[in-house]
Design a protein around this motif. Sequence first.
Motif, PDB file in Angstrom:
ATOM      1  N   THR A 187      40.299  41.644  43.301  1.00 47.40           N
ATOM      2  CA  THR A 187      41.363  42.566  43.211  1.00 47.40           C
ATOM      3  C   THR A 187      40.599  43.761  42.416  1.00 47.40           C
ATOM      4  OG1 THR A 187      43.229  42.967  41.826  1.00 47.40           O
ATOM      5  CG2 THR A 187      41.727  41.487  40.766  1.00 47.40           C
ATOM      6  N   PHE A 235      41.810  31.834  38.801  1.00 46.91           N
ATOM      7  CA  PHE A 235      41.948  32.898  39.275  1.00 46.91           C
ATOM      8  C   PHE A 235      42.131  32.779  41.256  1.00 46.91           C
ATOM      9  CE2 PHE A 235      38.931  35.786  37.041  1.00 46.91           C
ATOM     10  CZ  PHE A 235      39.812  36.170  36.325  1.00 46.91           C
ATOM     11  N   ARG A 271      24.330  42.190  34.478  1.00 44.99           N
ATOM     12  CA  ARG A 271      23.404  42.799  35.533  1.00 44.99           C
ATOM     13  C   ARG A 271      24.310  43.343  36.740  1.00 44.99           C
ATOM     14  NH1 ARG A 271      21.946  38.412  39.239  1.00 44.99           N
ATOM     15  NH2 ARG A 271      22.707  36.473  38.604  1.00 44.99           N
ATOM     16  N   PRO A 272      24.291  44.600  36.524  1.00 41.96           N
ATOM     17  CA  PRO A 272      24.875  45.448  37.509  1.00 41.96           C
ATOM     18  C   PRO A 272      24.376  45.258  39.186  1.00 41.96           C
ATOM     19  CG  PRO A 272      23.461  46.814  36.413  1.00 41.96           C
ATOM     20  CD  PRO A 272      23.529  45.369  35.655  1.00 41.96           C
ATOM     21  N   GLY A 273      25.227  45.388  39.793  1.00 46.11           N
ATOM     22  CA  GLY A 273      25.152  45.231  41.431  1.00 46.11           C
ATOM     23  C   GLY A 273      24.257  44.067  41.689  1.00 46.11           C
ATOM     24  N   GLY A 274      24.478  43.124  40.620  1.00 46.30           N
ATOM     25  CA  GLY A 274      23.761  41.672  41.013  1.00 46.30           C
ATOM     26  C   GLY A 274      22.137  41.556  40.820  1.00 46.30           C
ATOM     27  N   THR A 327      29.766  48.154  45.814  1.00 52.37           N
ATOM     28  CA  THR A 327      28.888  47.598  44.632  1.00 52.37           C
ATOM     29  C   THR A 327      29.471  46.306  44.019  1.00 52.37           C
ATOM     30  OG1 THR A 327      28.052  49.732  44.173  1.00 52.37           O
ATOM     31  CG2 THR A 327      27.737  47.859  42.220  1.00 52.37           C
ATOM     32  N   ARG A 328      30.973  46.695  43.601  1.00 50.19           N
ATOM     33  CA  ARG A 328      31.627  45.452  43.064  1.00 50.19           C
ATOM     34  C   ARG A 328      31.822  44.316  43.853  1.00 50.19           C
ATOM     35  NH1 ARG A 328      34.676  47.998  38.710  1.00 50.19           N
ATOM     36  NH2 ARG A 328      34.528  50.097  39.024  1.00 50.19           N
ATOM     37  N   GLN A 368      27.178  37.785  44.617  1.00 49.55           N
ATOM     38  CA  GLN A 368      26.189  37.134  44.005  1.00 49.55           C
ATOM     39  C   GLN A 368      26.624  35.628  43.706  1.00 49.55           C
ATOM     40  OE1 GLN A 368      23.008  38.039  42.583  1.00 49.55           O
ATOM     41  NE2 GLN A 368      23.112  39.567  44.357  1.00 49.55           N
ATOM     42  N   ASP A 410      36.213  46.484  35.628  1.00 53.61           N
ATOM     43  CA  ASP A 410      35.646  45.574  36.455  1.00 53.61           C
ATOM     44  C   ASP A 410      36.301  44.626  37.432  1.00 53.61           C
ATOM     45  OD1 ASP A 410      33.584  47.141  35.595  1.00 53.61           O
ATOM     46  OD2 ASP A 410      32.885  45.548  34.124  1.00 53.61           O
ATOM     47  N   MET A 411      35.658  43.879  38.397  1.00 53.77           N
ATOM     48  CA  MET A 411      36.063  43.074  39.358  1.00 53.77           C
ATOM     49  C   MET A 411      36.075  41.700  38.688  1.00 53.77           C
ATOM     50  SD  MET A 411      35.475  43.100  43.570  1.00 53.77           S
ATOM     51  CE  MET A 411      36.552  44.449  44.226  1.00 53.77           C
ATOM     52  N   PRO A 412      36.997  40.833  38.895  1.00 52.27           N
ATOM     53  CA  PRO A 412      37.013  39.668  38.168  1.00 52.27           C
ATOM     54  C   PRO A 412      36.052  38.534  39.059  1.00 52.27           C
ATOM     55  CG  PRO A 412      39.035  39.909  39.280  1.00 52.27           C
ATOM     56  CD  PRO A 412      38.495  41.393  39.478  1.00 52.27           C
ATOM     57  N   ILE A 413      34.837  38.839  39.362  1.00 52.30           N
ATOM     58  CA  ILE A 413      34.030  38.108  40.043  1.00 52.30           C
ATOM     59  C   ILE A 413      33.700  36.582  39.718  1.00 52.30           C
ATOM     60  CG2 ILE A 413      33.127  39.886  41.312  1.00 52.30           C
ATOM     61  CD1 ILE A 413      30.577  39.338  39.322  1.00 52.30           C
ATOM     62  N   VAL A 414      34.058  36.309  38.235  1.00 50.50           N
ATOM     63  CA  VAL A 414      34.019  35.019  37.871  1.00 50.50           C
ATOM     64  C   VAL A 414      34.941  34.862  36.738  1.00 50.50           C
ATOM     65  CG1 VAL A 414      31.279  34.729  37.925  1.00 50.50           C
ATOM     66  CG2 VAL A 414      31.991  35.710  35.936  1.00 50.50           C
ATOM     67  N   TYR A 415      35.307  33.552  36.435  1.00 49.29           N
ATOM     68  CA  TYR A 415      36.432  33.515  35.464  1.00 49.29           C
ATOM     69  C   TYR A 415      36.039  32.782  34.035  1.00 49.29           C
ATOM     70  CZ  TYR A 415      40.800  31.136  33.954  1.00 49.29           C
ATOM     71  OH  TYR A 415      42.147  30.925  33.205  1.00 49.29           O
ATOM     72  N   GLU A 466      28.588  42.521  43.764  1.00 48.89           N
ATOM     73  CA  GLU A 466      28.649  41.535  42.687  1.00 48.89           C
ATOM     74  C   GLU A 466      29.143  40.294  42.896  1.00 48.89           C
ATOM     75  OE1 GLU A 466      29.732  44.262  39.495  1.00 48.89           O
ATOM     76  OE2 GLU A 466      27.966  45.380  39.474  1.00 48.89           O
ATOM     77  N   GLU A 522      30.979  51.893  39.020  1.00 48.40           N
ATOM     78  CA  GLU A 522      30.707  51.269  40.140  1.00 48.40           C
ATOM     79  C   GLU A 522      31.537  51.600  41.212  1.00 48.40           C
ATOM     80  OE1 GLU A 522      31.172  49.625  37.513  1.00 48.40           O
ATOM     81  OE2 GLU A 522      29.392  48.495  36.826  1.00 48.40           O
ATOM     82  N   GLY A 567      27.392  46.549  33.754  1.00 46.29           N
ATOM     83  CA  GLY A 567      27.606  45.796  34.692  1.00 46.29           C
ATOM     84  C   GLY A 567      28.786  45.381  34.999  1.00 46.29           C
ATOM     85  N   ASN A 568      28.902  43.836  35.194  1.00 46.91           N
ATOM     86  CA  ASN A 568      30.153  43.216  35.313  1.00 46.91           C
ATOM     87  C   ASN A 568      30.787  42.595  33.993  1.00 46.91           C
ATOM     88  OD1 ASN A 568      32.142  40.989  35.798  1.00 46.91           O
ATOM     89  ND2 ASN A 568      32.207  42.181  37.917  1.00 46.91           N
ATOM     90  N   LYS A 609      39.775  37.153  42.917  1.00 49.27           N
ATOM     91  CA  LYS A 609      38.423  37.714  42.384  1.00 49.27           C
ATOM     92  C   LYS A 609      37.897  39.129  43.077  1.00 49.27           C
ATOM     93  CE  LYS A 609      36.510  33.380  40.838  1.00 49.27           C
ATOM     94  NZ  LYS A 609      35.281  32.440  40.868  1.00 49.27           N
ATOM     95  N   PHE A 657      33.271  40.699  33.504  1.00 53.31           N
ATOM     96  CA  PHE A 657      33.737  39.299  33.587  1.00 53.31           C
ATOM     97  C   PHE A 657      32.582  38.462  33.139  1.00 53.31           C
ATOM     98  CE2 PHE A 657      37.037  41.642  35.103  1.00 53.31           C
ATOM     99  CZ  PHE A 657      38.272  41.042  34.852  1.00 53.31           C
ATOM    100  N   LEU A 658      31.546  38.690  34.133  1.00 54.61           N
ATOM    101  CA  LEU A 658      30.068  37.984  34.018  1.00 54.61           C
ATOM    102  C   LEU A 658      29.498  37.926  32.596  1.00 54.61           C
ATOM    103  CD1 LEU A 658      27.910  36.487  35.499  1.00 54.61           C
ATOM    104  CD2 LEU A 658      27.107  38.741  36.414  1.00 54.61           C
TER     105      LEU A 658
END
Lengths: 235, 235
Positions: free
Chosen positions: A135, A146, B42-45, A176-177, A183, B137-142, A180, A172, B90-91, A133, B93-94
């Motif tokens: 990458t 993931f 929601r950018p930057g959380g 910043t990423r 969060q 974007d970064m894959p912070i959630v799936y 996020e 970003e 924002g993100n 997550k 993925f989210l």
Amino acid sequence: MKNLILASTSTLHGQEYLEYLLPVLKSHFKGCREILFIPYARPGGITHDEYTQLAEKAFANAGLQVKGLHQSETAIAAIEEAEGIFTGGGNTFLLVQQLYRYNLLTPLKEKLEEGTPYLGTSAGTNIAGLTMKTTNDMPIVYPPSFNTLGLVPFNINPHYLDPDPTSTHKGETRETRIREFHQFNTPPVVGLREGSWLEVKGKDIRLKGEPLARIFEADKEPYEVEPETLLNDLT
Amino acid sequence: MKNLILASTSTLHGQEYLEYLLPVLKSHFKGCREILFIPYARPGGITHDEYTQLAEKAFANAGLQVKGLHQSETAIAAIEEAEGIFTGGGNTFLLVQQLYRYNLLTPLKEKLEEGTPYLGTSAGTNIAGLTMKTTNDMPIVYPPSFNTLGLVPFNINPHYLDPDPTSTHKGETRETRIREFHQFNTPPVVGLREGSWLEVKGKDIRLKGEPLARIFEADKEPYEVEPETLLNDLT
């Protein structure tokens, strides 16, 4: 006991592929004749064969032979029998999708936990973390999960890049990423700058190379750590 | 008949949020009193409330009220009843995960195909393409899928960035990433530079703003198109 080198990048600016790591690799893979190369991330869309040739050429300088995983009839057996393993960079989504497709995550994890020496660069380093997550890559294919190898108890962000104070671009920043990410996820993230690597020997996780690394923990200000710092308590 | 503005970025360097788009938005949302804002990326959380307040402040300059989708008791009904819709950046993925979670992809697509005026910026533009596979974007959630609204017959890469010839960083350039995308996917990709947007009116898809856009088609050299170019044949 684990024996891993997890490098931010394969190549430094102005150098040959793996050149800066060559002295390290010689001792890391001492006693090996042949390294199993996992070419699935194939950067820029080059073929598995082309990518394996690149690795062959670099490892020849360390007196080591290379075999591409795609050249094996049974990938799981190839992993189980490997003397040493190298996963090259490229696209992490593609790498992870392929590892799931051939059911290689578990055999690879078990093999590396037994102590087979491993080198990862970029995407190959990313997969050593808990998840992919953090990458930087583009999601060009959809992997079934993931979750990755979890060989270290945190996530890694390879090619970590500091914000450019002169930039006028509104995309970003890396920081910043990662904010996020925190969060929605609790594991720490090690921002590994190019020229750095993590050396994992059993329970010891040590920052190596010249640059400092930037550590991001949930609900904490990011901080810098010096080369030779042990990151064993970062969970 | 579709009526969309798909902008690369919400904000230009040194300007207020949405400032450069304000004249366009006034005519685009003419006749609307209230815009439904989708704050999920929601950018930057920042929170949904904080993000909605940002949109409220910007739209007040165009004489428009804003309601956050998260403030609605039933999100599907809110979309069905909206006079105009704005999805902020924002993100991605989210954003996509949330849209799937609340089953909003289909209602949103239907609503926008009926002609409700829409503004997307960054992630909100990304989702108008066939898939989110060309997000930065970064894959912070799936998310359960990378498929998105398909309101245009190609993919979009917002915040498109040219390679920096002076860079010593070894991370992939945007162009390399999009080339990797085309190893596994056939749809064209519009690289939308900051300051550009696509204006979709019925079947007409027109590049607007000052910068040129860079078009990537599978098995073709990338090429540039000028503002006011119609992209109707790009499939």
